[in-house]
Scaffold this motif. Sequence first.
Motif, short mmCIF file in Angstrom:
data_model
loop_
_atom_site.label_atom_id
_atom_site.label_comp_id
_atom_site.label_asym_id
_atom_site.label_seq_id
_atom_site.Cartn_x
_atom_site.Cartn_y
_atom_site.Cartn_z
N HIS A 43 0.82 -1.21 0.00
CA HIS A 43 0.00 0.00 0.00
C HIS A 43 0.86 1.27 0.00
CE1 HIS A 43 -3.40 -2.60 0.62
NE2 HIS A 43 -2.79 -3.13 1.67
N THR A 44 1.90 1.26 -0.79
CA THR A 44 2.81 2.40 -0.85
C THR A 44 2.47 3.23 -2.08
OG1 THR A 44 4.51 1.08 0.23
CG2 THR A 44 5.22 3.10 -0.82
N ASN A 45 1.91 4.41 -1.86
CA ASN A 45 1.55 5.27 -2.98
C ASN A 45 2.74 6.11 -3.43
OD1 ASN A 45 1.78 7.47 -1.22
ND2 ASN A 45 -0.39 7.43 -0.70
N HIS A 46 2.54 6.89 -4.48
CA HIS A 46 3.62 7.69 -5.06
C HIS A 46 4.19 8.69 -4.05
CE1 HIS A 46 6.01 9.93 -7.90
NE2 HIS A 46 5.39 11.05 -7.52
N GLU A 47 3.31 9.37 -3.33
CA GLU A 47 3.76 10.37 -2.36
C GLU A 47 4.63 9.72 -1.28
OE1 GLU A 47 1.67 12.95 1.08
OE2 GLU A 47 0.78 13.16 -0.91
N ARG A 48 4.22 8.57 -0.84
CA ARG A 48 4.98 7.83 0.20
C ARG A 48 6.34 7.39 -0.37
NH1 ARG A 48 4.42 6.97 5.51
NH2 ARG A 48 4.99 4.93 6.27
N MET A 49 6.36 6.98 -1.62
CA MET A 49 7.63 6.56 -2.23
C MET A 49 8.61 7.73 -2.34
SD MET A 49 7.79 3.35 -2.58
CE MET A 49 9.23 3.20 -3.59
N VAL A 50 8.08 8.93 -2.59
CA VAL A 50 8.94 10.12 -2.64
C VAL A 50 9.58 10.35 -1.27
CG1 VAL A 50 8.92 12.64 -2.90
CG2 VAL A 50 7.71 11.22 -4.55
N GLU A 51 8.80 10.20 -0.22
CA GLU A 51 9.33 10.36 1.14
C GLU A 51 10.34 9.26 1.46
OE1 GLU A 51 8.87 12.70 3.59
OE2 GLU A 51 7.86 13.88 2.04
N ILE A 52 10.05 8.04 1.02
CA ILE A 52 10.97 6.93 1.25
C ILE A 52 12.30 7.20 0.57
CG2 ILE A 52 11.39 4.50 0.62
CD1 ILE A 52 8.39 4.01 1.33
N GLU A 53 12.26 7.72 -0.65
CA GLU A 53 13.50 8.04 -1.37
C GLU A 53 14.26 9.16 -0.65
OE1 GLU A 53 15.07 9.39 -5.78
OE2 GLU A 53 12.97 8.86 -5.51
N HIS A 54 13.53 10.13 -0.13
CA HIS A 54 14.17 11.21 0.64
C HIS A 54 14.96 10.63 1.81
CE1 HIS A 54 14.62 14.65 3.34
NE2 HIS A 54 13.95 13.98 4.25
N PHE A 55 14.33 9.74 2.57
CA PHE A 55 15.01 9.16 3.73
C PHE A 55 16.17 8.26 3.29
CE2 PHE A 55 11.12 10.40 5.99
CZ PHE A 55 11.71 11.09 7.03
N GLN A 56 15.98 7.54 2.21
CA GLN A 56 17.06 6.69 1.70
C GLN A 56 18.29 7.55 1.40
OE1 GLN A 56 16.34 4.91 -2.14
NE2 GLN A 56 17.66 3.18 -1.66
N ASN A 57 18.08 8.69 0.75
CA ASN A 57 19.19 9.60 0.43
C ASN A 57 19.82 10.18 1.70
OD1 ASN A 57 18.85 9.19 -2.31
ND2 ASN A 57 17.49 10.96 -2.55
N GLN A 58 18.98 10.52 2.67
CA GLN A 58 19.49 11.06 3.93
C GLN A 58 20.34 10.03 4.67
OE1 GLN A 58 19.19 14.28 5.24
NE2 GLN A 58 18.57 14.61 3.12
N PHE A 59 19.90 8.79 4.67
CA PHE A 59 20.65 7.73 5.36
C PHE A 59 22.00 7.51 4.66
CE2 PHE A 59 16.39 5.70 6.74
CZ PHE A 59 16.25 6.64 7.75
N ILE A 60 21.99 7.50 3.33
CA ILE A 60 23.24 7.33 2.59
C ILE A 60 24.21 8.45 2.94
CG2 ILE A 60 24.28 7.46 0.29
CD1 ILE A 60 21.73 5.97 -0.72
N ARG A 61 23.72 9.67 2.91
CA ARG A 61 24.60 10.81 3.19
C ARG A 61 25.11 10.79 4.62
NH1 ARG A 61 28.75 13.06 2.74
NH2 ARG A 61 28.92 15.22 3.36
N GLN A 62 24.22 10.47 5.57
CA GLN A 62 24.67 10.47 6.96
C GLN A 62 25.67 9.34 7.21
OE1 GLN A 62 21.91 10.70 10.44
NE2 GLN A 62 23.00 12.64 10.58
N LEU A 63 25.53 8.23 6.53
CA LEU A 63 26.53 7.16 6.65
C LEU A 63 27.87 7.61 6.08
CD1 LEU A 63 24.38 4.00 5.94
CD2 LEU A 63 25.71 4.43 8.01
N GLU A 64 27.85 8.37 5.00
CA GLU A 64 29.09 8.92 4.43
C GLU A 64 29.76 9.85 5.43
OE1 GLU A 64 27.70 10.82 0.88
OE2 GLU A 64 27.84 8.99 -0.32
#
Length: 125
Positions: A43-64
Motif C-alpha cells: 500500500h505504498t503510494n507515489h507520495e509515500r515513495m517520494v518520502e521513502i526516497e528522501h530518507f534513503q538519500n538522507q541515510f546514505i549521506r549520513q553514513l558517508e
Amino acid sequence: MEVPTQSTDLQAQCSLWKSEVEQVRGSLRQMRGRLEEMAAGRHTNHERMVEIEHFQNQFIRQLEVADEMFHDLKQSAKTFANGRPAIVHLDRPVDDYDTLHDRMQVFHKLHDELKGEFNRFESYR
C-alpha cells in the motif's frame, strides 16, 4: 568546555567518539532496514515513495559523514599520540580538539533530527 590536556586523555576522548559514531551507524542501519520494509509494502503510494526516497538519500549521506568522522577520529588519535598529524584535511582539521568537539556536536544534532523526522514519518504508516 574542559579540554583534555594529556595525549592519553585526548586518545580516550577520540575512542569514546568513535564508539558514538559506531552507535549512529547502527541506528542508521536499523532505520534503513525499517525503511526497506515500508518500501516493499503493498500500500505504498507515489507520495509515500517520494518520502521513502528522501530518507534513503538522507541515510546514505549520513553514513558517508559517519565514515568521514570515524576516519578523522582515527587520524586524530594518531595525531594526539605522535604530536603531529598523519594526514591533514584543509576542510576538516583532525589535530584540533575544539574543532572535533564541535563537529561531534553537529554530527549528533543532525542524527537526532533525522531520527526524529524518520520516527514521525514511520508513525504515519
